[in-house]
Design a protein around this motif. Structure first.
Motif, mmCIF file in Angstrom:
data_model
loop_
_atom_site.group_PDB
_atom_site.id
_atom_site.type_symbol
_atom_site.label_atom_id
_atom_site.label_comp_id
_atom_site.label_asym_id
_atom_site.label_seq_id
_atom_site.Cartn_x
_atom_site.Cartn_y
_atom_site.Cartn_z
ATOM 1 N N THR A 16 -9.819 19.327 30.927
ATOM 2 C CA THR A 16 -10.613 18.520 31.813
ATOM 3 C C THR A 16 -9.565 17.510 32.413
ATOM 4 O OG1 THR A 16 -11.856 20.958 31.995
ATOM 5 C CG2 THR A 16 -12.287 18.696 33.590
ATOM 6 N N GLY A 17 -10.123 16.470 31.693
ATOM 7 C CA GLY A 17 -9.638 14.877 31.748
ATOM 8 C C GLY A 17 -8.373 14.711 31.854
ATOM 9 N N LEU A 18 -7.765 15.481 31.541
ATOM 10 C CA LEU A 18 -5.699 15.869 31.421
ATOM 11 C C LEU A 18 -5.196 16.216 33.477
ATOM 12 C CD1 LEU A 18 -2.820 15.710 31.156
ATOM 13 C CD2 LEU A 18 -3.330 18.763 30.217
ATOM 14 N N ALA A 19 -6.090 17.105 33.681
ATOM 15 C CA ALA A 19 -6.014 18.124 35.667
ATOM 16 C C ALA A 19 -5.956 16.739 36.309
ATOM 17 C CB ALA A 19 -6.984 19.293 34.668
ATOM 18 N N THR A 20 -7.920 15.785 36.049
ATOM 19 C CA THR A 20 -8.213 14.949 36.618
ATOM 20 C C THR A 20 -7.400 14.319 37.099
ATOM 21 O OG1 THR A 20 -10.694 16.079 36.523
ATOM 22 C CG2 THR A 20 -10.103 13.502 37.340
ATOM 23 N N TRP A 21 -6.996 13.635 35.500
ATOM 24 C CA TRP A 21 -6.049 12.330 35.769
ATOM 25 C C TRP A 21 -4.836 12.983 36.535
ATOM 26 C CZ3 TRP A 21 -1.337 10.908 34.475
ATOM 27 C CH2 TRP A 21 -0.974 9.597 35.022
ATOM 28 N N ILE A 27 -2.588 12.226 44.166
ATOM 29 C CA ILE A 27 -3.708 11.971 45.291
ATOM 30 C C ILE A 27 -3.386 10.427 46.099
ATOM 31 C CG2 ILE A 27 -5.852 11.407 46.376
ATOM 32 C CD1 ILE A 27 -6.900 13.962 44.970
ATOM 33 N N ASN A 28 -3.404 9.855 44.645
ATOM 34 C CA ASN A 28 -2.799 7.882 44.702
ATOM 35 C C ASN A 28 -1.462 7.699 45.451
ATOM 36 O OD1 ASN A 28 -5.477 7.456 44.269
ATOM 37 N ND2 ASN A 28 -4.614 7.037 42.451
ATOM 38 N N ASN A 29 -0.460 8.509 44.798
ATOM 39 C CA ASN A 29 0.345 9.121 45.180
ATOM 40 C C ASN A 29 0.595 9.175 46.847
ATOM 41 O OD1 ASN A 29 1.812 7.223 43.601
ATOM 42 N ND2 ASN A 29 2.704 8.897 42.415
ATOM 43 N N ALA A 84 2.260 19.370 38.088
ATOM 44 C CA ALA A 84 1.387 19.554 37.146
ATOM 45 C C ALA A 84 -0.048 19.827 36.665
ATOM 46 C CB ALA A 84 1.629 17.937 35.759
ATOM 47 N N ALA A 85 -0.473 19.012 38.318
ATOM 48 C CA ALA A 85 -1.865 18.915 38.456
ATOM 49 C C ALA A 85 -2.664 20.420 38.689
ATOM 50 C CB ALA A 85 -2.407 18.239 39.636
ATOM 51 N N ILE A 86 -1.708 21.033 39.513
ATOM 52 C CA ILE A 86 -1.916 22.495 40.081
ATOM 53 C C ILE A 86 -2.377 23.383 38.522
ATOM 54 C CG2 ILE A 86 -0.882 24.727 41.156
ATOM 55 C CD1 ILE A 86 -0.059 23.025 43.482
ATOM 56 N N ALA A 110 1.616 21.985 32.577
ATOM 57 C CA ALA A 110 1.235 20.689 33.260
ATOM 58 C C ALA A 110 2.311 19.618 32.204
ATOM 59 C CB ALA A 110 0.118 20.568 32.911
ATOM 60 N N LEU A 111 1.675 19.546 30.579
ATOM 61 C CA LEU A 111 2.345 19.001 29.565
ATOM 62 C C LEU A 111 3.393 18.437 30.411
ATOM 63 C CD1 LEU A 111 -0.040 19.246 26.850
ATOM 64 C CD2 LEU A 111 -0.049 17.166 28.147
ATOM 65 N N CYS A 112 4.699 19.273 30.274
ATOM 66 C CA CYS A 112 5.796 19.293 30.557
ATOM 67 C C CYS A 112 6.264 18.757 31.548
ATOM 68 C CB CYS A 112 6.429 20.626 30.731
ATOM 69 S SG CYS A 112 6.716 21.917 29.024
ATOM 70 N N ALA A 113 5.434 18.895 32.830
ATOM 71 C CA ALA A 113 5.832 18.415 34.127
ATOM 72 C C ALA A 113 5.502 16.746 33.664
ATOM 73 C CB ALA A 113 5.432 19.043 35.047
#
Length: 160
Positions: A16-21, A27-29, A84-86, A110-113
């Motif tokens: 969940t932390g990874l997905a949030t990060w 979003i920031n970009n 990655a987020a998706i 996600a980790l690969c992306a």
């Protein structure tokens, strides 16, 4: 609490932390697209090497001043961040629905992306000499890549 439940909880928190990060990074970009293009352009133009004290190096011939290329570079990173987020959120949903085995393929994707966009930033920075005058940025990319590797090892440890 049973051991398997505590391990699942730890995986769930990290996933969940990874997905949030990843979501916040994308979003920031998106939100600060022009600022992010400037930051990438700063490295690609090799501006830090031209600031006092100026660092004379033959690498300065690699500088790229094209705003289009700066935007394209951010676009590639952003596409990988969004993908990655998706994938990470899909993995989290499956992890909560069916356990780590169900979510693991998506978390690995996600980790690969994430590894791909971090390596692009790191290798691009290396090409443009950021190791000379942007040590903090290089360190950030390296630490994030180590975090990515650590999560991959942790999530897949029981599979090997």
């Amino acid at each position: 609490m049973q051991l398997q439940h505590s391990i699942w909880l730890f995986h769930a928190i990290l996933a969940t932390g990874l997905a949030t990060w990843l979501t916040l990074a994308a979003i920031n970009n998106l939100h600060a697209f022009h600022g992010a293009v400037w930051a990438i352009g700063n490295t690609m133009r090799m501006d830090p090497l031209r600031q006092d004290p100026t660092i004379q190096t033959p690498l300065l011939r690699r500088a790229l001043t094209s705003l289009t290329l700066h935007r394209l570079a951010l676009g590639v990173v952003l596409a990988l961040q969004l993908g990655a987020a998706i994938a990470a959120w899909r993995g989290v949903a499956l992890l909560f629905g069916g356990g780590l085995a169900a979510g693991l393929p998506w978390l690995n994707l996600a980790l690969c992306a994430m590894a791909a966009f971090l390596l692009l930033m790191h290798l691009g920075g290396l090409w443009f000499g950021y190791w000379i005058a942007q040590e903090g940025l290089q360190t950030t990319h390296l630490v994030l890549l180590l975090w990515t590797i650590g999560l991959f090892v942790l999530f897949n440890a029981q599979r090997t």
